[in-house]
Write an enzyme that holds these catalytic residues in place. Structure first.
Site, PDB file in Angstrom:
ATOM      1  N   ARG A 130     -19.392  16.204  -3.603  1.00 39.03           N
ATOM      2  CA  ARG A 130     -19.719  15.166  -2.633  1.00 39.03           C
ATOM      3  C   ARG A 130     -19.604  15.734  -1.229  1.00 39.03           C
ATOM      4  NH1 ARG A 130     -17.285   9.419  -4.550  1.00 39.03           N
ATOM      5  NH2 ARG A 130     -18.662   8.836  -2.844  1.00 39.03           N
TER       6      ARG A 130
ATOM      7  N   GLU B 258       0.842  -1.195   0.000  1.00 49.46           N
ATOM      8  CA  GLU B 258       0.000   0.000   0.000  1.00 49.46           C
ATOM      9  C   GLU B 258       0.880   1.248   0.000  1.00 49.46           C
ATOM     10  OE1 GLU B 258      -2.428   3.090   0.155  1.00 49.46           O
ATOM     11  OE2 GLU B 258      -3.067   1.078  -0.386  1.00 49.46           O
TER      12      GLU B 258
ATOM     13  N   ASP C 202     -10.739  -0.830 -10.479  1.00 52.07           N
ATOM     14  CA  ASP C 202     -10.713   0.400 -11.263  1.00 52.07           C
ATOM     15  C   ASP C 202      -9.515   0.494 -12.194  1.00 52.07           C
ATOM     16  OD1 ASP C 202     -13.080   1.340 -10.311  1.00 52.07           O
ATOM     17  OD2 ASP C 202     -12.232   2.893  -9.019  1.00 52.07           O
TER      18      ASP C 202
ATOM     19  N   ARG D 207     -17.482   4.266   3.451  1.00 54.04           N
ATOM     20  CA  ARG D 207     -16.312   3.576   2.899  1.00 54.04           C
ATOM     21  C   ARG D 207     -15.272   3.258   3.970  1.00 54.04           C
ATOM     22  NH1 ARG D 207     -15.109   3.433  -2.603  1.00 54.04           N
ATOM     23  NH2 ARG D 207     -16.729   4.304  -3.929  1.00 54.04           N
TER      24      ARG D 207
END
Length: 447
Positions: free
Chosen positions: A216, A44, A328, A133
């Site tokens: 958003r 990550e 994605d 999320r």
């Protein structure tokens, strides 16, 4: 490669990217694969797991994919998913569409509805739909073995290159380190480095601005109810000329998630796809909309502005049994069908099950697994990209031959999710597994 090239050491799989897709794949491998055969490690780029954005909706297919990844993931999801009070029909949650009445500038003629009049309602069998999320990501992390850092996950590892070699792959990182592995699976999002390596940085494989952006933000549910009434308790899409809104509760009904889309000729923020915005900027973009919508948008606190990009159809999601793309980075789509994150979980379910079919640490089996994954997943996910972009046009009265015709919009909407929602995920996985075990000449692209 064949069985003679098998090694006694586990096949080392580098997962690049720790979002929903990458973590779903890691959980799927841990659930389905023999650790003496497959050894995953997730890299990550950030210093910790994190997700940008607020609410995310999971359609019924995504929920079934969670079960296929790991039943514990499904159980965790049902614990945290929104179950706010809302209108129901036969126990099914309501997905309501209404219309924002903007200034009629001569393009109309078929319009008879007033602001926020009901257009149609769509139902599905997903009793648990929305989550925050970050909360969902935390639940996924909690499913990893204790002390996973070092053994399963490395942070601050931004991948800068992937070099395919005859006997494996080398992943290079910004901190100067590198890892030699048997395969790299890119889960690193729409700006994927791994995709650039697989497709040689070709311009036609780069993200494209879709002509829309979105604001958003979040609003306390009690404030939203004062403006919208009971509509704030339902998932609702509000359609309008050159824009549309999605609103739905998250945080177990305490907060309303708002996504407000607008059409635009270009994106003037360079390589930054998410930029801060002001409430005044939002209100200026929606100044011709109905009063309830403007009052709702005025409640936003620290909204962000998101450019809407998607990917052109890629010819393949895999290369040489050494590199694969998931989520994605393979098929980024606009969010107009609410299926992007769910498709990443589907990818993880299929690929995790395929890797679980490998019974000896033979690199040749990776080729079979990757080719079967690509063959089964590519058509479905590329369809999501194209249909999602067209839905954005539909919602803003820009779809050819439909425009603002309420009846035609209703007819298109009530059918548009069937092919997404109705996927039998277990059968989908079995199809991929069957293909993997076909003779090499039968598997398209097998080398």
């Amino acid at each position: 490669m064949g069985d003679a090239g098998a090694t006694q050491k586990p096949l080392k799989i580098a997962i690049v990217g720790g979002g929903i897709g990458g973590l779903s794949l890691l959980l799927g491998i841990l659930n389905h694969c023999d650790p003496t055969v497959i050894q995953p490690h997730l890299y990550e780029a950030a210093y910790a797991f994190s997700e940008i954005g607020a609410g995310v909706g999971f359609l019924p297919n995504a929920v079934r994919a969670m079960r296929a990844v790991d039943p514990k993931l499904y159980e965790a999801y049902t614990r945290i998913a929104d179950e706010a009070p809302r209108a129901t029909v036969n126990g099914q949650k309501k997905f309501e569409f209404s219309r924002a009445m903007m200034g009629m500038d001569g393009r109309g003629g078929t319009n008879t509805l007033k602001a926020l009049d009901h257009i149609c309602t769509i139902y599905n069998d997903n009793r648990y739909r929305h989550v925050h999320r970050a909360v969902f990501l935390d639940e996924m992390i909690n499913l990893l073995p204790n002390g996973f850092e070092g053994g399963l996950v490395s942070f601050n590892k931004r991948c800068t290159d992937v070099k395919i070699q005859e006997d494996g792959v080398t992943a290079l990182f910004a901190d100067g380190t590198s890892e030699n592995v048997d395969a790299v699976i890119g889960c690193d999002g729409v700006k994927s480095l791994v995709r650039n390596v697989l497709h040689g940085g070709q311009e036609q494989c780069e993200p494209q601005f879709t002509g829309k952006y979105a604001y958003r933000g979040l609003v306390p549910i009690e404030d939203a109810v004062k403006v919208l009434g009971e509509k704030a308790l339902n998932q609702m899409m509000t359609l309008g000329y050159g824009g549309h809104l999605i609103t739905f509760p998250v945080d177990r009904g305490q907060t309303l998630n708002i996504v407000a889309f607008r059409s635009a000729s270009d994106w003037n923020h360079g390589s930054s796809w998410v930029v801060p915005a002001t409430v005044d900027e939002v209100l200026e973009d929606f100044k011709e909309w109905s009063e309830p919508i403007k009052k709702l948008l005025a409640l936003l606190q620290k909204p962000d502005k998101w450019g809407q990009f998607d990917l052109p159809p890629l010819k393949t999601y895999v290369k040489d049994g050494r590199v694969a793309l998931l989520g994605d980075c393979a098929h980024a789509a606009t969010p107009h069908q609410g299926a992007g994150a769910g498709m990443a979980i589907e990818d993880a379910a299929v690929l995790g099950r395929l890797l679980g079919e490998i019974t000896t640490p033979d690199p040749a089996q990776l080729i079979r697994a990757f080719v079967a994954y690509d063959t089964v997943r590519r058509e479905r996910t590329r369809k999501l990209v194209t249909t999602s972009r067209s839905r954005g046009l539909l919602y803003e009265f820009q779809f050819p031959d439909i425009g603002d015709n309420d009846v035609m919009i209703r007819d298109a909407m009530v059918r548009q999710w069937d092919w997404i929602w109705d996927l039998d995920v277990d059968a989908h996985c079995r199809e991929a597994i069957s293909l993997m075990h076909q003779p090499p000449s039968v598997v398209n692209g097998f080398q």
